[in-house]
Design a protein around this motif. Sequence first.
Motif, PDB file in Angstrom:
ATOM      1  N   ALA A  87     -11.926   1.432   0.775  1.00 25.18           N
ATOM      2  CA  ALA A  87     -11.108   1.507  -0.434  1.00 25.18           C
ATOM      3  C   ALA A  87     -11.825   2.274  -1.534  1.00 25.18           C
ATOM      4  N   GLU A  88     -13.126   2.035  -1.673  1.00 23.58           N
ATOM      5  CA  GLU A  88     -13.905   2.711  -2.704  1.00 23.58           C
ATOM      6  C   GLU A  88     -13.905   4.227  -2.513  1.00 23.58           C
ATOM      7  N   ALA A  89     -13.780   4.658  -1.259  1.00 25.64           N
ATOM      8  CA  ALA A  89     -13.823   6.094  -0.967  1.00 25.64           C
ATOM      9  C   ALA A  89     -12.607   6.848  -1.494  1.00 25.64           C
ATOM     10  N   HIS A  90     -11.497   6.129  -1.771  1.00 24.00           N
ATOM     11  CA  HIS A  90     -10.326   6.853  -2.299  1.00 24.00           C
ATOM     12  C   HIS A  90      -9.619   6.123  -3.433  1.00 24.00           C
ATOM     13  N   ALA A  91     -10.290   5.160  -4.056  1.00 24.16           N
ATOM     14  CA  ALA A  91      -9.673   4.405  -5.144  1.00 24.16           C
ATOM     15  C   ALA A  91      -9.375   5.279  -6.359  1.00 24.16           C
ATOM     16  N   GLU A  92     -10.191   6.305  -6.593  1.00 26.63           N
ATOM     17  CA  GLU A  92      -9.998   7.128  -7.785  1.00 26.63           C
ATOM     18  C   GLU A  92      -8.884   8.149  -7.624  1.00 26.63           C
ATOM     19  N   THR A  93      -8.471   8.406  -6.407  1.00 24.51           N
ATOM     20  CA  THR A  93      -7.446   9.428  -6.177  1.00 24.51           C
ATOM     21  C   THR A  93      -6.111   8.869  -5.704  1.00 24.51           C
ATOM     22  N   CYS A  94      -6.092   7.611  -5.267  1.00 26.82           N
ATOM     23  CA  CYS A  94      -4.903   7.073  -4.612  1.00 26.82           C
ATOM     24  C   CYS A  94      -4.487   5.725  -5.196  1.00 26.82           C
ATOM     25  N   ASP A  95      -3.204   5.395  -5.037  1.00 27.48           N
ATOM     26  CA  ASP A  95      -2.678   4.102  -5.486  1.00 27.48           C
ATOM     27  C   ASP A  95      -2.820   3.110  -4.342  1.00 27.48           C
ATOM     28  N   LEU A  96      -3.897   2.343  -4.344  1.00 28.49           N
ATOM     29  CA  LEU A  96      -4.177   1.425  -3.247  1.00 28.49           C
ATOM     30  C   LEU A  96      -3.316   0.167  -3.302  1.00 28.49           C
ATOM     31  N   ILE A 157      10.525  -5.309   4.910  1.00 29.36           N
ATOM     32  CA  ILE A 157       9.169  -5.587   5.385  1.00 29.36           C
ATOM     33  C   ILE A 157       8.164  -5.449   4.252  1.00 29.36           C
ATOM     34  N   ASP A 158       8.257  -4.363   3.496  1.00 27.26           N
ATOM     35  CA  ASP A 158       7.289  -4.121   2.427  1.00 27.26           C
ATOM     36  C   ASP A 158       7.409  -5.156   1.310  1.00 27.26           C
ATOM     37  N   ALA A 159       8.632  -5.580   1.002  1.00 24.05           N
ATOM     38  CA  ALA A 159       8.848  -6.496  -0.120  1.00 24.05           C
ATOM     39  C   ALA A 159       8.485  -7.935   0.211  1.00 24.05           C
ATOM     40  N   HIS A 160       8.689  -8.345   1.469  1.00 24.03           N
ATOM     41  CA  HIS A 160       8.598  -9.770   1.771  1.00 24.03           C
ATOM     42  C   HIS A 160       7.669 -10.141   2.923  1.00 24.03           C
ATOM     43  N   ILE A 161       7.274  -9.194   3.777  1.00 21.15           N
ATOM     44  CA  ILE A 161       6.604  -9.549   5.028  1.00 21.15           C
ATOM     45  C   ILE A 161       5.201  -8.972   5.141  1.00 21.15           C
ATOM     46  N   ARG A 162       5.045  -7.705   4.821  1.00 20.65           N
ATOM     47  CA  ARG A 162       3.762  -7.026   5.034  1.00 20.65           C
ATOM     48  C   ARG A 162       2.706  -7.526   4.048  1.00 20.65           C
ATOM     49  N   ASN A 163       1.640  -8.074   4.587  1.00 21.07           N
ATOM     50  CA  ASN A 163       0.548  -8.590   3.767  1.00 21.07           C
ATOM     51  C   ASN A 163       1.038  -9.582   2.710  1.00 21.07           C
ATOM     52  N   LYS A 164       1.979 -10.431   3.161  1.00 26.80           N
ATOM     53  CA  LYS A 164       2.522 -11.481   2.306  1.00 26.80           C
ATOM     54  C   LYS A 164       2.398 -12.825   3.006  1.00 26.80           C
ATOM     55  N   GLU A 165       2.227 -13.874   2.222  1.00 22.35           N
ATOM     56  CA  GLU A 165       2.194 -15.223   2.775  1.00 22.35           C
ATOM     57  C   GLU A 165       3.486 -15.500   3.539  1.00 22.35           C
ATOM     58  N   GLY A 166       3.345 -16.024   4.763  1.00 23.91           N
ATOM     59  CA  GLY A 166       4.506 -16.254   5.609  1.00 23.91           C
ATOM     60  C   GLY A 166       4.904 -15.042   6.425  1.00 23.91           C
ATOM     61  N   GLY A 167       4.211 -13.915   6.233  1.00 25.24           N
ATOM     62  CA  GLY A 167       4.497 -12.710   6.997  1.00 25.24           C
ATOM     63  C   GLY A 167       3.355 -12.385   7.944  1.00 25.24           C
ATOM     64  N   PHE A 168       2.891 -11.136   7.910  1.00 24.78           N
ATOM     65  CA  PHE A 168       1.763 -10.732   8.748  1.00 24.78           C
ATOM     66  C   PHE A 168       0.810  -9.897   7.905  1.00 24.78           C
ATOM     67  N   PHE A 169      -0.407  -9.711   8.418  1.00 23.27           N
ATOM     68  CA  PHE A 169      -1.443  -9.058   7.633  1.00 23.27           C
ATOM     69  C   PHE A 169      -2.090  -7.928   8.417  1.00 23.27           C
ATOM     70  N   THR A 170      -2.436  -6.857   7.696  1.00 23.42           N
ATOM     71  CA  THR A 170      -3.174  -5.736   8.261  1.00 23.42           C
ATOM     72  C   THR A 170      -4.321  -5.390   7.317  1.00 23.42           C
ATOM     73  N   ALA A 171      -5.287  -4.643   7.814  1.00 24.51           N
ATOM     74  CA  ALA A 171      -6.406  -4.203   6.987  1.00 24.51           C
ATOM     75  C   ALA A 171      -5.983  -2.972   6.209  1.00 24.51           C
ATOM     76  N   ALA A 172      -5.906  -3.096   4.886  1.00 23.86           N
ATOM     77  CA  ALA A 172      -5.505  -1.986   4.035  1.00 23.86           C
ATOM     78  C   ALA A 172      -6.580  -1.751   2.974  1.00 23.86           C
ATOM     79  N   ALA A 173      -6.349  -2.217   1.740  1.00 21.73           N
ATOM     80  CA  ALA A 173      -7.317  -1.987   0.671  1.00 21.73           C
ATOM     81  C   ALA A 173      -7.844  -3.273   0.063  1.00 21.73           C
ATOM     82  N   ASP A 174      -7.346  -4.416   0.480  1.00 21.39           N
ATOM     83  CA  ASP A 174      -7.745  -5.703  -0.090  1.00 21.39           C
ATOM     84  C   ASP A 174      -8.723  -6.403   0.848  1.00 21.39           C
ATOM     85  N   PRO A 175     -10.004  -6.515   0.474  1.00 22.39           N
ATOM     86  CA  PRO A 175     -10.991  -7.143   1.362  1.00 22.39           C
ATOM     87  C   PRO A 175     -10.677  -8.590   1.715  1.00 22.39           C
ATOM     88  N   SER A 176      -9.934  -9.293   0.851  1.00 22.54           N
ATOM     89  CA  SER A 176      -9.666 -10.706   1.108  1.00 22.54           C
ATOM     90  C   SER A 176      -8.796 -10.927   2.333  1.00 22.54           C
TER      91      SER A 176
END
Length: 262
Positions: A87-96, A157-176
């Motif tokens: 994430a640090e490698a592109h935080a200054e150029t992209c909307d993470l 999917i983006d509004a309610h499921i992706r990386n949301k509680e009760g949905g599913f998770f992928t590795a994106a920009a949030d280390p948690s």
Amino acid sequence: MRTELVSEPGDRARPNEDFASVGLPASGQGGALVVLDGVTPPRGETGCLHSVPWFTARLGGALTELTVSLPDVPLVDALARAIARTAEAHAETCDLSHPRTPQATVVLARWSTEAVEYLILSDSALLVESPDGAITPCLDDRLSRLPRASLATDALIDAHIRNKEGGFFTAAADPSVAGRAVTGVLARGDVRALAALTDGATRWVETFREGDWGDCFRLLRKEGARELVDRVRGLERADAQERTYLGRSKTHDDATVVYAEL
């Protein structure tokens, strides 16, 4: 030790979005494998200047380094550190914060003389063979358990499921998100071999129903990773028009297999 790695793009006109590596420390004891399946975004804005292969190369490279060079750091912490570094490698150029910022599924396994650790995030698979030949699938099945109606559109999917509680998770920009992974530790003596597969390869089991996980592993052991991918491609071509087997958004998907006898 016998290891095999095969990674093939679903479309040779497009870059392969998967990443795979096997790391063997110079000490000659233990090792680690990393398999990522980059998430192909729908057409439109992603908030990022970079491609999915750019993301998986950097996340996968960081994970390969961290899992091998820091053997005492738990895999959850290694994944969190790798996500933060990427994430640090592109935080200054992209909307993470964009829901379609580049992301990937994750399979990690690391073995020493005492233990085998594993981590799975989203719908790639890790298969574990015990000394008696029994096969245990280690899976994160949250995506497969969601109602099909909740996956009807990308917007839902983006509004309610992706990386949301009760949905599913992928590795994106949030280390948690690393804390959401399926993890475990096995005694080294209880593991004879491992296989990690992206969902382009698990189609042999999950889509085309050619056999169960045990059959899949035995095919890998006897015929090799290349044969499994070739068989999946043959099944995809045979069903390209009829689409008898539902659940395929594209005829061919990137397919990656890593096999390791410990």
